[in-house]
Design a protein around this motif. Sequence first.
Motif, mmCIF file in Angstrom:
data_model
loop_
_atom_site.group_PDB
_atom_site.id
_atom_site.type_symbol
_atom_site.label_atom_id
_atom_site.label_comp_id
_atom_site.label_asym_id
_atom_site.label_seq_id
_atom_site.Cartn_x
_atom_site.Cartn_y
_atom_site.Cartn_z
ATOM 1 N N MET A 393 0.827 -1.202 0.000
ATOM 2 C CA MET A 393 0.000 0.000 0.000
ATOM 3 C C MET A 393 0.862 1.254 0.000
ATOM 4 O O MET A 393 1.725 1.405 0.866
ATOM 5 N N PRO A 394 0.666 2.154 -0.938
ATOM 6 C CA PRO A 394 1.342 3.446 -0.805
ATOM 7 C C PRO A 394 0.695 4.231 0.337
ATOM 8 O O PRO A 394 -0.448 3.954 0.715
ATOM 9 N N HIS A 395 1.417 5.155 0.916
ATOM 10 C CA HIS A 395 0.837 6.097 1.881
ATOM 11 C C HIS A 395 1.366 7.466 1.526
ATOM 12 O O HIS A 395 2.168 7.619 0.599
ATOM 13 N N ASN A 396 0.920 8.466 2.260
ATOM 14 C CA ASN A 396 1.653 9.724 2.227
ATOM 15 C C ASN A 396 1.655 10.299 3.623
ATOM 16 O O ASN A 396 1.089 9.712 4.550
ATOM 17 N N PHE A 397 2.355 11.423 3.784
ATOM 18 C CA PHE A 397 2.585 11.928 5.132
ATOM 19 C C PHE A 397 2.397 13.429 5.132
ATOM 20 O O PHE A 397 3.048 14.151 4.381
ATOM 21 N N HIS A 450 -0.377 12.836 9.804
ATOM 22 C CA HIS A 450 -1.162 11.663 9.402
ATOM 23 C C HIS A 450 -0.940 11.324 7.939
ATOM 24 O O HIS A 450 -0.391 12.128 7.176
ATOM 25 N N CYS A 451 -1.399 10.121 7.579
ATOM 26 C CA CYS A 451 -1.481 9.778 6.165
ATOM 27 C C CYS A 451 -2.662 10.545 5.600
ATOM 28 O O CYS A 451 -3.731 10.597 6.201
ATOM 29 N N HIS A 452 -2.476 11.164 4.421
ATOM 30 C CA HIS A 452 -3.560 11.955 3.836
ATOM 31 C C HIS A 452 -4.434 11.139 2.896
ATOM 32 O O HIS A 452 -5.280 11.694 2.203
ATOM 33 N N MET A 453 -4.242 9.818 2.870
ATOM 34 C CA MET A 453 -5.262 8.969 2.263
ATOM 35 C C MET A 453 -6.293 8.848 3.379
ATOM 36 O O MET A 453 -6.050 8.200 4.401
ATOM 37 N N PHE A 454 -7.411 9.559 3.211
ATOM 38 C CA PHE A 454 -8.270 9.778 4.381
ATOM 39 C C PHE A 454 -8.832 8.498 4.969
ATOM 40 O O PHE A 454 -9.128 8.447 6.157
ATOM 41 N N ASP A 455 -8.990 7.455 4.151
ATOM 42 C CA ASP A 455 -9.454 6.201 4.744
ATOM 43 C C ASP A 455 -8.432 5.723 5.782
ATOM 44 O O ASP A 455 -8.797 5.207 6.827
ATOM 45 N N HIS A 456 -7.145 5.924 5.465
ATOM 46 C CA HIS A 456 -6.105 5.471 6.393
ATOM 47 C C HIS A 456 -6.079 6.329 7.656
ATOM 48 O O HIS A 456 -5.877 5.818 8.765
ATOM 49 N N ALA A 457 -6.256 7.640 7.500
ATOM 50 C CA ALA A 457 -6.320 8.500 8.686
ATOM 51 C C ALA A 457 -7.491 8.070 9.561
ATOM 52 O O ALA A 457 -7.370 7.954 10.788
ATOM 53 N N GLY A 460 -6.837 5.194 11.666
ATOM 54 C CA GLY A 460 -5.931 5.398 12.795
ATOM 55 C C GLY A 460 -4.528 5.838 12.434
ATOM 56 O O GLY A 460 -3.695 6.023 13.329
ATOM 57 N N MET A 461 -4.232 6.034 11.138
ATOM 58 C CA MET A 461 -2.869 6.427 10.757
ATOM 59 C C MET A 461 -2.692 7.939 10.942
ATOM 60 O O MET A 461 -2.594 8.706 9.988
ATOM 61 N N MET A 462 -2.663 8.320 12.226
ATOM 62 C CA MET A 462 -2.602 9.731 12.595
ATOM 63 C C MET A 462 -2.027 9.794 13.995
ATOM 64 O O MET A 462 -2.161 8.838 14.774
#
Length: 475
Positions: A393-397, A450-457, A460-462
Amino acid sequence: LLVPALSSPAEATDPPAAGDLDPASVPQFQQAMPVPGTLRPTAVSGTTDYYAMTMKEVDAEILPGRKTLVRTFDGSFPGPVIKAVSGRRVVVRQTNRLTVPASVHLHGAHVPQSSDGSPMDLVATGGGTKTYTYPNSQPHANLWFHDHTHHQESETVYRGLTGLYLLTDATEQRLNLPSGSYDVPISLRDARFDADGQLAYSMGDVKRTVLLANGKAWPYFEVAARKYRFRLFNTSNMRFFVLKLSDSSPFQLIGSDGGLLEKPLEVDSVALSPGERADIVVDFSRYAAGTTLVLDNTRPLRPDDPVEQLGKVLQFRVGGPAADTSTVPATLRTLPALPAATVDRSIELSMDETGATQDAYINGRPYDMDRVDTEVEYGATEIWTVHNASTRMPHNFHIHLVQFRVLERGGRPVTSGLESGLKDTVPLQPGETVKIQATFTGYEGTYVYHCHMFDHAAMGMMANFRVRRTRGNAG
Ligand code: C2O
Ligand code: CU
């Protein structure tokens, strides 16, 4: 619900699910792309522009001839544009007439915590109000505002609650870049529709297969045969774009998240992960009247992807020549010198890739709005090494409060592209590592990264960071 296990880029698309609108039934290049309107202040003083917006649901025509219920700022999809000037304050009173609470975050802005629009600072539904104060004590930048209500930002942003905030300053205005109707903001995203033409949303879902530019599905845009400045915003929840012109001809990259680059770069494509911006200049004077070309999305799709349309975003229709005295100078600005960093931190982004849970983590922990994850000394300059530990999975920050510099990607110094400028959001492919540097001044308070893929935020990726003076320094 599962995070789909895909063999190639995980934000790619699946065939539409039963009950979805087939994207192949949506005509391309049939609707004109509108330019979002500029919001008018309700009052103006010597120091401040005052605005008021109502968050509400309205019907928008996204698909030709159909009505789709969306969540909006002030009834427009995407929301209105605020034009601001560095050093001049903007005060926005937000009234919430949605059926859900909202928190309005100004992405990329240097603002006090009380106006940051954090996940824990909600405007109540049923007519609740909050007044946000934006000091604009930062250089020019292409900012945007969107919902940030924890666990709900993903759906509310997906349903439309975004708007653009163009901050200018003397440095930018001194230049003679294309302006007025030749300076066009474009908000890009994807969306999935059900058979009734309503937005279909579910967390962790990546089957968002219709591409929208300024709120219209696959529109066209008429241009004169001259230079245009396009400010591109990726306001998608999950979709990455790699944008190029269909004739592969070069264009100029002039800015990124935090404003102009030091010098323009000639490029033939630009990549944008969710939340990122690119400022580009395209010269249409090289085309004969009547030429059409397409802004393509070349982000690799699945080899079996049936939706050929996804490779296209927007069509340009070139008309006759128009006077053009604009120029793109060899030097656009000087970026502030990088101070020496005194703190190093490691940040690891990960998620449950088995699909057994919908959990995502930073440094092994899902977001807890009551926990401070990172204590930052006021005034400190820090290097954060951010690693994407996901295998597919890619993410961003994204970090609130600051604009940062990207020092290294994969151990190599970053010297070109969007990342040669000021950034607030960086993409990370699976396994990738970036080193970024930021200086935390201006405000004490608690903010998020947080990750700005909002589903990931939302999964809990925040995490929270708190900026404080603990050493009695004067900052
Ligand atoms: Cu654009 Cu914390 O987000
Ligand atoms: Cu992510």
